[in-house]
Scaffold this active site. Structure first.
Site, PDB file in Angstrom:
ATOM      1  N   SER A 231       0.818  -1.205   0.000  1.00 26.36           N
ATOM      2  CA  SER A 231       0.000   0.000   0.000  1.00 26.36           C
ATOM      3  C   SER A 231       0.856   1.262   0.000  1.00 26.36           C
ATOM      4  CB  SER A 231      -0.918   0.017   1.227  1.00 26.36           C
ATOM      5  OG  SER A 231      -0.161   0.230   2.412  1.00 26.36           O
ATOM      6  N   GLU A 252       6.584  -0.646  -5.588  1.00 24.77           N
ATOM      7  CA  GLU A 252       5.381  -0.942  -6.377  1.00 24.77           C
ATOM      8  C   GLU A 252       4.193  -0.786  -5.440  1.00 24.77           C
ATOM      9  OE1 GLU A 252       2.285  -2.180  -7.544  1.00 24.77           O
ATOM     10  OE2 GLU A 252       2.979  -4.257  -7.590  1.00 24.77           O
ATOM     11  N   CYS A 286      -3.424  -4.841  -7.673  1.00 28.63           N
ATOM     12  CA  CYS A 286      -3.020  -3.435  -7.705  1.00 28.63           C
ATOM     13  C   CYS A 286      -3.338  -2.775  -9.042  1.00 28.63           C
ATOM     14  CB  CYS A 286      -1.532  -3.305  -7.394  1.00 28.63           C
ATOM     15  SG  CYS A 286      -0.467  -4.301  -8.444  1.00 28.63           S
ATOM     16  N   GLU A 383      -8.475   3.687  -3.190  1.00 31.31           N
ATOM     17  CA  GLU A 383      -8.480   2.394  -3.863  1.00 31.31           C
ATOM     18  C   GLU A 383      -9.331   1.382  -3.092  1.00 31.31           C
ATOM     19  OE1 GLU A 383      -5.213  -0.795  -5.636  1.00 31.31           O
ATOM     20  OE2 GLU A 383      -4.670   0.471  -3.932  1.00 31.31           O
TER      21      GLU A 383
END
Length: 478
Positions: A231, A252, A286, A383
């Site tokens: 995250s 990432e 993701c 998200e």
């Protein structure tokens, strides 16, 4: 593997498996039932000290190993992953929840990554710069050093391979901390490396209290690179810790992928593609398509078709035949998704499909579609990381680009249009590390995988993934 129970869970340090004796343990749950299926030992401070000391020795050994031998280990590991794909799939589905078909694909893609990186181990080229006779300037590529790698739980086979494989190809040693919620998959991957002949001191696996592990590994002068998948808030925290020793990083982080659907797209094909991809791994991806911006002329047909296809998805235990979507991976997710749905509806979003939790003790939430979602809805800005699709309308190409670039994230974006000039414009204008046009595949072994803005920096996969584990050294000779 006994049905419904994970194999033994252990730490791996210096080529030895360390069990629960003398260590605290943490339960591992089956997300489809909520049942405890294993007890995971957590690393002590001595375990972490041992891992660091071993990684330092392992780096000295591995960097001196000829590239051909490093490549051979990666290729043997890939062969074992293919041979054990069904076993790996069963483990991943049991502890993470995704359908078996998805887990099998994950194991096979991991093998393909290893095979590609094996080739890259032989292609870490430097160069010679032109100088006057008798002078030489060399540019050398050398491994950066021991890597501390942290994995998320959503792809419990691919994520460990993505961390280990390029590091080994570059000549680095690794200390891997997978998610404590999906440990058995990473352990099974490590056994493939072990059986392929990787020296035990080159790669370690530790589990523990995440903050304690990260602070220990990132404070040590042994660690020369941080590689993290997870995250945005945790990534920012780790970056601050890593800054104290000015180490290299590959981050990432999360995304909130926009999907731009134009009125000239092949509508039926687009719908078939997007619905399947949206609910892959219960949306816990993701790069999952999340914010669907649809041109006004086809919005109503798109919304109806999306909802109808969503209603046909079969949700259940990923080990059962015919299941299209498993549970969310942990008990936190259903409540989070439920709150996002309620918030969106409170500000005017329309419920088109799903909207509630599943039955039983598992961590299920129905595949859900919300239409005409206002920009102020929390889910349009944070998200969701779950089985939630958000639909909204747009008019012009310029409007679509504004919507796509509105948030501080830039991992993946998807565009559907048959207009070639528009495709070029979108490729140039959409702020994302990966832009996918008329399909949904973001991952290829030979292509970089990574984001921009608050979605992170650096790349995994491709030559770039190995390059991120190398330093550049200039040598000037006369």
């Amino acid at each position: 593997m006994t049905a419904g129970v994970l194999p033994d869970l252990n730490l791996y340090i210096g080529g030895e498996w360390r069990g629960s004796a003398g260590r605290e343990t943490q339960p591992v749950l089956n997300p489809a039932t909520g049942e405890t299926i294993g007890a995971l030992p957590l690393a002590t401070s001595q375990d972490l000290a041992d891992a660091l000391e071993t990684a330092e020795r392992g780096f000295a050994t591995w960097r001196a190993t000829p590239p051909e031998q490093r490549a051979a280990v990666l290729l043997r590991t890939a062969a074992l992953l293919r041979e054990r794909a069904e076993e790996l799939a069963q483990i991943a589905t049991l502890e993470q929840g995704k359908p078996l078909a998805e887990a099998r694909g994950e194991a096979l893609y991991s093998a393909a990554l290893l095979e590609f990186h094996a080739g890259e181990a032989l292609r870490n080229y430097g160069k010679v710069l032109p100088r006057a006779p008798g002078l030489r300037s060399l540019v050398l590529k050398q491994p950066v050093g021991p890597v501390a790698a942290f994995c998320a739980w959503n792809f419990p086979v691919i994520n460990p391979v993505r961390k280990i494989s390029p590091a080994l190809a570059a000549g680095c040693s690794v200390i891997l901390k997978p998610s404590e919620e999906t440990p058995a998959s990473a352990i099974a991957v490590m056994k493939c490396f072990q059986d392929a002949g990787l020296p035990g001191e080159v790669c370690q696996i530790v589990f523990g209290v995440p903050d304690a592990v990260s602070r220990t590994l990132l404070a040590s002068p042994v660690t020369r690179k941080l590689s993290f998948t997870g995250s945005v808030p945790i990534g920012k925290h780790l970056m601050k810790l890593a800054a104290d020793t000015v180490m290299r990083m590959t981050m990432e982080l999360g995304g909130h992928s926009p999907v731009l659907v134009f009125d000239d797209c092949d509508l039926e094909k687009t719908l078939d593609t997007l619905v399947a991809h949206k609910f892959r791994n219960a949306g816990q991806v993701c790069v999952s398509p999340t914010r669907f911006y649809v041109q006004e002329g086809i919005y109503d047909r798109f919304a109806a078709g999306f909802a109808e296809r969503t209603g046909r998805i079969r949700m259940g235990d990923g080990r059962e035949a015919g299941i299209n979507m498993g549970p969310t991976a942990n008990p936190r997710r259903p409540g989070t998704i439920e709150a996002l749905v309620e918030n969106a509806r409170s500000v005017g979003a329309k419920l088109l499909a799903g909207g509630g939790r599943g039955e039983g003790d598992g961590f299920f939430f129905q595949p859900t579609v919300l239409g005409d979602v206002p920009i102020e809805a929390a889910a349009m800005n944070d998200e969701p990381f779950g089985p939630l699709a958000l639909l909204a309308r747009f008019g012009s190409v310029e409007d679509a680009i504004v919507h796509a670039n509105r948030l501080p994230y830039g991992l993946a974006a998807y565009c559907f249009t048959e207009n070639g000039r528009r495709q070029n414009l979108l490729a140039d204008s959409v702020e994302s590390g990966m832009v996918v046009i008329n399909n949904v595949r973001t991952s290829w072994p030979d292509a970089p995988f990574g984001g921009i803005k608050e979605s992170g920096f650096g790349s995994e996969d491709g030559p770039e993934g190995v390059e991120g584990h190398m330093i550049t050294k200039a040598v000037h000779m006369s």
